[in-house]
Design a protein around this motif. Structure first.
Motif, mmCIF file in Angstrom:
data_model
loop_
_atom_site.group_PDB
_atom_site.id
_atom_site.type_symbol
_atom_site.label_atom_id
_atom_site.label_comp_id
_atom_site.label_asym_id
_atom_site.label_seq_id
_atom_site.Cartn_x
_atom_site.Cartn_y
_atom_site.Cartn_z
ATOM 1 N N ALA A 156 -18.513 45.333 -41.671
ATOM 2 C CA ALA A 156 -18.373 44.097 -42.652
ATOM 3 C C ALA A 156 -19.763 43.892 -43.161
ATOM 4 C CB ALA A 156 -17.603 42.966 -41.868
ATOM 5 N N VAL A 157 -20.600 43.748 -42.367
ATOM 6 C CA VAL A 157 -22.267 43.551 -42.709
ATOM 7 C C VAL A 157 -22.560 44.788 -43.589
ATOM 8 C CG1 VAL A 157 -24.447 43.338 -41.881
ATOM 9 C CG2 VAL A 157 -22.823 42.452 -40.622
ATOM 10 N N LEU A 158 -22.118 45.974 -43.507
ATOM 11 C CA LEU A 158 -22.593 47.018 -44.026
ATOM 12 C C LEU A 158 -21.759 46.794 -45.360
ATOM 13 C CD1 LEU A 158 -23.021 50.663 -43.010
ATOM 14 C CD2 LEU A 158 -21.882 50.184 -45.164
ATOM 15 N N ALA A 159 -20.528 46.586 -45.517
ATOM 16 C CA ALA A 159 -19.774 46.327 -46.858
ATOM 17 C C ALA A 159 -20.401 45.258 -47.756
ATOM 18 C CB ALA A 159 -18.424 46.167 -46.552
ATOM 19 N N LYS A 160 -20.684 44.200 -47.121
ATOM 20 C CA LYS A 160 -21.419 42.997 -47.646
ATOM 21 C C LYS A 160 -22.623 43.545 -48.567
ATOM 22 C CE LYS A 160 -23.264 38.900 -48.711
ATOM 23 N NZ LYS A 160 -24.631 38.816 -48.906
ATOM 24 N N ASN A 161 -23.363 44.074 -47.722
ATOM 25 C CA ASN A 161 -24.881 44.516 -48.138
ATOM 26 C C ASN A 161 -24.619 45.514 -49.215
ATOM 27 O OD1 ASN A 161 -27.414 46.459 -47.265
ATOM 28 N ND2 ASN A 161 -27.780 44.570 -47.895
ATOM 29 N N VAL A 162 -23.819 46.513 -49.138
ATOM 30 C CA VAL A 162 -23.708 47.563 -50.283
ATOM 31 C C VAL A 162 -23.088 46.888 -51.491
ATOM 32 C CG1 VAL A 162 -21.925 49.420 -50.866
ATOM 33 C CG2 VAL A 162 -23.266 49.557 -48.624
ATOM 34 N N ALA A 163 -21.927 46.016 -51.117
ATOM 35 C CA ALA A 163 -21.211 45.603 -52.386
ATOM 36 C C ALA A 163 -21.958 44.440 -53.023
ATOM 37 C CB ALA A 163 -19.937 44.987 -51.855
ATOM 38 N N ALA A 164 -22.642 43.616 -52.255
ATOM 39 C CA ALA A 164 -23.398 42.520 -53.028
ATOM 40 C C ALA A 164 -24.740 43.218 -53.819
ATOM 41 C CB ALA A 164 -23.909 41.306 -52.116
ATOM 42 N N THR A 165 -25.373 44.159 -53.319
ATOM 43 C CA THR A 165 -26.659 44.652 -54.067
ATOM 44 C C THR A 165 -26.016 45.272 -55.129
ATOM 45 O OG1 THR A 165 -26.529 46.339 -52.282
ATOM 46 C CG2 THR A 165 -28.214 44.487 -52.044
ATOM 47 N N ALA A 166 -24.827 46.497 -54.965
ATOM 48 C CA ALA A 166 -24.416 46.954 -56.049
ATOM 49 C C ALA A 166 -23.766 46.180 -57.087
ATOM 50 C CB ALA A 166 -23.117 47.631 -55.643
ATOM 51 N N ALA A 167 -23.084 44.940 -56.838
ATOM 52 C CA ALA A 167 -22.601 44.109 -57.937
ATOM 53 C C ALA A 167 -23.716 43.466 -58.582
ATOM 54 C CB ALA A 167 -22.137 43.014 -57.115
ATOM 55 N N THR A 168 -24.986 43.157 -58.067
ATOM 56 C CA THR A 168 -26.285 42.537 -58.758
ATOM 57 C C THR A 168 -26.698 43.785 -59.698
ATOM 58 O OG1 THR A 168 -26.969 41.226 -56.715
ATOM 59 C CG2 THR A 168 -28.487 41.724 -58.323
ATOM 60 N N ARG A 169 -27.070 44.819 -59.317
ATOM 61 C CA ARG A 169 -27.312 45.983 -60.239
ATOM 62 C C ARG A 169 -26.366 46.298 -61.098
ATOM 63 N NH1 ARG A 169 -28.707 48.647 -55.165
ATOM 64 N NH2 ARG A 169 -26.852 50.130 -55.586
ATOM 65 N N GLY A 170 -25.184 46.290 -60.754
ATOM 66 C CA GLY A 170 -23.912 46.721 -61.693
ATOM 67 C C GLY A 170 -23.997 45.736 -62.932
ATOM 68 N N ALA A 171 -24.118 44.322 -62.535
ATOM 69 C CA ALA A 171 -23.867 43.406 -63.485
ATOM 70 C C ALA A 171 -24.945 43.532 -64.683
ATOM 71 C CB ALA A 171 -23.670 42.167 -62.847
ATOM 72 N N SER A 172 -26.251 43.631 -63.984
ATOM 73 C CA SER A 172 -27.350 43.980 -64.857
ATOM 74 C C SER A 172 -27.206 44.938 -65.663
ATOM 75 C CB SER A 172 -28.520 43.932 -63.917
ATOM 76 O OG SER A 172 -29.799 44.420 -64.759
#
Ligand code: FAD
Length: 363
Positions: free
Chosen positions: A297-313
């Motif tokens: 879950a820590v890994l998923a949160k890290n991957v998904a939150a950083t990906a969402a920031t970059r992706g939304a940008s």
């Protein structure tokens, strides 16, 4: 049926709610009464008994429509998870059916002096005969503006204590966080507890648990829920950016035919797929009852939150001025995504946890 309810209640509304700074309470109560704000509560307690995988896909679908409503779901699921994990039989029987019938809940652990470092929590839970007295100041509690009850994490003489505090109990005051930069309708508030006197039965499991256990119980559910919410953000951004790049022309061709624009779309697709796979893996580990679900879950949160920031940008870049103002799904996603890197263990805290796992020989 669940998809239809979300379509009927949420689809197309999020930008208005974001601008107004509130989700209509009727919508939250209706989703709650359908058991959809904490779908993993077992059927024996009136819940849907959903798997983490099902709940995750639902969270992503809701999150693609509205990050604020998804945030309320995350809070409610965290509260239900804490009551399930820490509460005794009577407490589970008292609270869980209500949480699946329209009662709304929030979870408060952060304080002005205790953000990433939750060992600094000072909210006091003092015993007084067969009562407890709770005093402290909680900050940035998501959904507190809507909540009927707040699960408050405090400290007592011999460890930590999670207390179910009715929002209307004497001594509780809930003050909205003004002008949050993202998830603006999620009902963030500071919760002030001024000598709130409650029966000792309000303390989940009787109290005295190690503080670390309380925090893990809350964040375990919260992290995976936020991660799935980020998958929703990425799906919304991918759909909006692809549609825009296919339909708008510049220099005589659709934007998508400019390779530098197409690269943004490819990166968004990779981000969405990678985040989805990390979340699916974590949910499958949780559903299998495997102890490695915590690190997954820590890994998923890290991957998904950083990906969402970059992706939304990237999505903002593809849309250009079309996404450069409030009231657009991508503008909202851009603001919401960044906050996902702060909550439920910031990106740096997740990285420290993952590094510790690697150093301990974890694969
Ligand atoms: P700090 O802890 O001060 O950290 C600031 C920066 O320093 C961050 O980048 C952090 O990663 C970094 N940092 C800190 N320590 C270290 C370290 N050891 N190594 C490397 N970097 C470090 N709280 C609740 O209790 N309930 C909620 O429902 C809730 N919802 C929230 C919703 C939103 C939108 C937001 C923004 C916050 C919410 N919070 C909630 C609070 C949230 O949990 C905290 O903001 C979070 O824990 C970070 O704490 P902080 O903001 O005080 O930042």
């Amino acid at each position: 049926m669940t998809e239809q309810l979300v379509e009927d209640l949420v689809a197309g509304q999020a930008d208005d709610w974001d601008l107004a700074g509130a989700v209509p309470e009727k919508v939250l109560r209706e989703l709650g009464a359908a058991g959809l704000l904490c779908p993993e509560v077992p059927a024996g307690y009136g819940g849907r008994g959903a798997t983490s995988r099902w709940a995750g896909e639902f969270t992503a679908a809701l999150g693609a429509h509205c990050g604020s409503t998804r945030s309320v779901l995350t809070s409610q699921s965290m509260a239900a998870g804490m009551i399930t994990r820490l509460g005794d039989r009577a407490q589970r029987a008292e609270h869980l059916p209500r949480l699946c019938a329209g009662t709304l809940a929030a979870v408060a652990f952060s304080e002005p002096g205790a953000g990433s470092d939750l060992s600094a929590i000072t909210t006091e839970v003092r015993r007084d005969g067969d009562h407890v007295v709770v005093t402290g100041h909680k900050t940035w509690t998501t959904a507190a503006r809507y909540a009927d009850l707040v699960v408050v994490v405090g400290v007592e003489d011999d460890g930590g204590a999670a207390v179910v505090v009715p929002a209307d109990a004497p001594g509780v005051s809930i003050r909205p966080v003004e002008n949050p930069s993202g998830c603006r309708a999620a009902g963030h508030a500071d919760v002030h507890l001024d000598h709130v006197r409650l029966p000792a039965t309000a303390v989940l499991g009787g109290g005295g648990q190690p503080s670390r256990l309380l925090v893990t119980a809350a964040l375990g559910y919260g992290r995976l829920s936020v991660a799935w919410g980020c998958v929703g953000i990425l799906r919304a951004c991918l759909a909006a950016a692809s549609a825009h790049a296919a339909s708008r022309g510049q220099f005589g061709v659709p934007l998508a035919e400019h390779q530098l624009v197409a690269r943004h779309l490819a990166e968004l697709l990779v981000a969405e797929r990678t985040a989805t796979l990390a979340c699916e893996h974590a949910s499958e580990r949780l559903d299998a009852g495997s102890p490695d679900h915590v690190v997954a879950a820590v890994l998923a949160k890290n991957v998904a939150a950083t990906a969402a920031t970059r992706g939304a940008s990237s999505a903002v870049q593809v849309l250009g001025s079309a996404a450069a103002r409030d009231g657009h799904v991508v503008a909202r996603a851009y603001r919401d995504a960044k906050l996902m890197e702060i909550i439920e263990g910031s990106t740096e805290i997740c990285q420290l946890l993952l590094a510790r796992h690697a150093l301990s020989g974890g694969g």
